[in-house]
Design a protein around this motif. Structure first.
Motif: not given
Length: 154
Positions: A35-39, A56-66
């Motif tokens: 979970w990371k920032s998209p930028t 193997i990495v699956k990314t989510f471009d939101t929700g790091n703090n949550d």
């Protein structure tokens, strides 16, 4: 059965196996969810580091703090991305070699953290840093929030 029909059936049989062959290359490769920032460029560089080291990495471009809060990683160990692998939490720029060691060793712990964003750690080691490497520690974080040094980079 004529030769043309036998050839066609053989080709169809091989084609049916292609997706299995593509997946077979991923057997034994741990899946990391991030979970990371998209930028965030350094997060993208850390993902590339993990992939280059067989994950193997699956990314989510939101929700790091949550996600950090949901997974129980104390905020004082926070960084720019939070990840999950093999039942462990990873916070920040943890080297792939330490993640592999963690997955092999399987300690009773929440996971590993590299607080802040130390220059020279994976993802924070691009050409813009001109070879600079600051010392940093990878911390083994317990479920109660206690932490100890897992590995030091000096």
């Amino acid at each position: 059965m004529n030769t043309t029909r036998r050839t066609l059936l053989n080709l169809l049989g091989l084609a049916a196996l292609l997706p299995l062959g593509a997946c077979a290359g991923n057997i034994g490769k741990p899946m990391v969810e991030v979970w990371k920032s998209p930028t965030c460029g350094c997060c993208k560089d850390w993902v590339a580091h993990m992939e280059a080291n067989g994950f193997i990495v699956k990314t989510f471009d939101t929700g790091n703090n949550d996600m950090r809060a949901r997974l129980g990683m104390p905020v004082e160990f926070g960084s720019c991305h939070t990840a999950r692998v093999g039942g462990y939490v990873l916070e920040g720029h943890v080297p792939a070699s330490d993640v592999r060691h963690l997955l092999t060793e399987k300690p009773k712990a929440l996971g590993l953290a590299v607080p802040a964003m130390p220059i020279g750690s994976p993802g924070m080691d691009g050409p813009e840093y001109k070879g600079r490497k600051d010392p940093y520690d990878v911390l083994l974080v317990q479920r109660d929030g206690a932490a100890s040094i897992y590995r030091s980079y000096r």
